[in-house]
Design an enzyme around this catalytic site. Structure first.
Site, PDB file in Angstrom:
ATOM      1  N   SER A 173       3.994 -11.204 -34.323  1.00  0.00           N
ATOM      2  CA  SER A 173       4.751 -10.170 -33.959  1.00  0.00           C
ATOM      3  C   SER A 173       5.202  -9.726 -35.334  1.00  0.00           C
ATOM      4  O   SER A 173       4.233  -8.920 -36.241  1.00  0.00           O
ATOM      5  CB  SER A 173       6.231 -10.704 -33.321  1.00  0.00           C
ATOM      6  OG  SER A 173       7.004  -9.475 -32.806  1.00  0.00           O
ATOM      7  N   ASP A 272       2.331  -7.502 -22.884  1.00  0.00           N
ATOM      8  CA  ASP A 272       3.053  -7.276 -23.999  1.00  0.00           C
ATOM      9  C   ASP A 272       3.366  -5.626 -24.252  1.00  0.00           C
ATOM     10  O   ASP A 272       2.681  -4.798 -24.275  1.00  0.00           O
ATOM     11  CB  ASP A 272       2.310  -7.506 -25.372  1.00  0.00           C
ATOM     12  CG  ASP A 272       3.061  -7.433 -26.618  1.00  0.00           C
ATOM     13  OD1 ASP A 272       4.291  -7.089 -26.598  1.00  0.00           O
ATOM     14  OD2 ASP A 272       2.631  -7.845 -27.677  1.00  0.00           O
ATOM     15  N   HIS A 307       5.364 -10.829 -24.749  1.00  0.00           N
ATOM     16  CA  HIS A 307       5.432 -10.757 -26.011  1.00  0.00           C
ATOM     17  C   HIS A 307       5.920 -12.266 -26.543  1.00  0.00           C
ATOM     18  O   HIS A 307       7.075 -12.502 -26.025  1.00  0.00           O
ATOM     19  CB  HIS A 307       6.425  -9.723 -26.588  1.00  0.00           C
ATOM     20  CG  HIS A 307       6.331  -9.435 -28.073  1.00  0.00           C
ATOM     21  ND1 HIS A 307       5.312  -8.851 -28.671  1.00  0.00           N
ATOM     22  CD2 HIS A 307       7.390  -9.688 -29.098  1.00  0.00           C
ATOM     23  CE1 HIS A 307       5.414  -8.937 -29.970  1.00  0.00           C
ATOM     24  NE2 HIS A 307       6.629  -9.597 -30.407  1.00  0.00           N
TER      25      HIS A 307
END
Length: 332
Positions: A173, A272, A307
């Site tokens: 991320s 995501d 995510h």
């Protein structure tokens, strides 16, 4: 994990059905935030029965930064291991190297990739806006160079067992965003004897002013809802910058250093909210590589997911670690 709390009016986000931890961040008038409490684990220390050992070492004490180093136990006999510098996620605003799910993920990587992992605990926004985290990332790399280049006189785990010719920058991320930007910074530095042979970007956190379809659909996303996504960038970017700033939107202006990056693995999934950004990033890397001599990209996108899936879904983590293991082997 550090929390900051002051009296006075607090700024909260509009109500949402999402249970995202990011929506629990509370902003204060003085520019600090109160962060949600999450479990934090200490390093293992010297536990003879543990299959992965870890310990903390300082990086820059005045800045409050430190490193958590992991190694297999026992070590492979007479073998030098690849070294992965890892940057945790959290939108540049929350979490640490000690956060339980990142600690567990690093242990799993050591266990199944057979590598030394150096997890960087860097300064967080908004108290320390970008590029502070990038500077901490570069400092960690220079620290690694100093440990691997001292003829055995550096950190004992790294000096004795780390292979300076097989080093990687990896992040998840916002940590993947850091790995990318740190890679750009390091193209101008002399790192001998350290050689970085790959970047590993898991669900990299990128953005932009014009919303993508996957972002537009994310208003009630359980991990990274649109409100939280926009808030994190507002807290992390330099004052006055918008989401087309180069720290956020890498495709807005292609950096010249891109051609000097090592091989790059980019992983993502269709569930995501950032997947469209990640695909744009891969397209940029592939296009810039068409002239020859530029970065080779390995893209792994899967159906479903969400995510940070590797932190919450053991099967997803297992697949990601298998991809990392294969990439490390191919890049060495």
């Amino acid at each position: 994990m550090e929390n900051s709390s002051v009296s006075g009016a607090q700024k909260s986000l509009p109500s949402t059905k999402s249970t995202s931890l990011f929506l629990q961040i509370v902003e204060h008038p003085d520019g600090t935030v109160t962060r949600p409490a999450v479990p934090v684990l200490p390093p293992s220390g010297d536990q003879p029965d543990a299959d992965v050992l870890s310990r903390d070492v300082p990086l820059n004490p005045p800045n409050g930064t430190w490193l958590r180093i992991y190694r297999p136990n026992p070590l492979p006999p007479a073998a030098k291991l690849p070294v992965i510098i890892y940057f945790h996620g959290g939108g540049f605003v929350v979490f640490s190297s000690g956060t339980a799910f990142y600690h567990a993920f690093c242990e799993a990587m050591v266990r199944h990739v057979s590598a030394l992992v150096v997890s960087v605990d860097y300064r967080l926004a908004p108290e320390h806006r970008l590029p502070a985290a990038y500077e901490d990332a570069a400092e960690a790399v220079l620290w690694l160079r100093s440990q691997l280049g001292r003829g055995g006189g550096g950190d004992p785990w790294l000096a004795r067992h780390g292979d300076a010719s097989r080093c990687f920058l990896m992040g998840s991320s916002s940590g993947a965003n850091m790995a990318y930007h740190a890679g750009l910074l390091l193209t101008a530095l002399e790192l001998h004897p350290v050689k970085f042979t790959g970047l590993i970007l898991n669900q990299p956190y990128f953005g932009g002013e014009e919303m993508t379809p996957s972002e537009t659909r994310s208003e009630e996303d359980q991990i990274l809802p649109l409100r939280a996504n926009q808030m994190l960038w507002r807290l992390a970017l330099p004052e006055g910058a918008d989401r087309d700033h180069r720290f956020c939107n890498p495709v807005a202006a292609v950096p010249a250093e891109l051609r000097h990056l090592p091989m790059c693995l980019v992983t993502g999934c269709e569930g995501d909210p950032l997947v469209d950004r990640q695909r744009q990033f891969v397209e940029m890397m592939e296009k810039e590589g068409s002239g020859g001599g530029a970065t080779a990209v390995v893209a792994k996108f899967r159906e479903g997911g969400f995510h940070a899936a590797e932190l919450l879904d053991p099967e997803w983590a297992e697949t990601l670690i298998a991809e990392v293991r294969a990439f490390v082997a191919s890049a060495c």
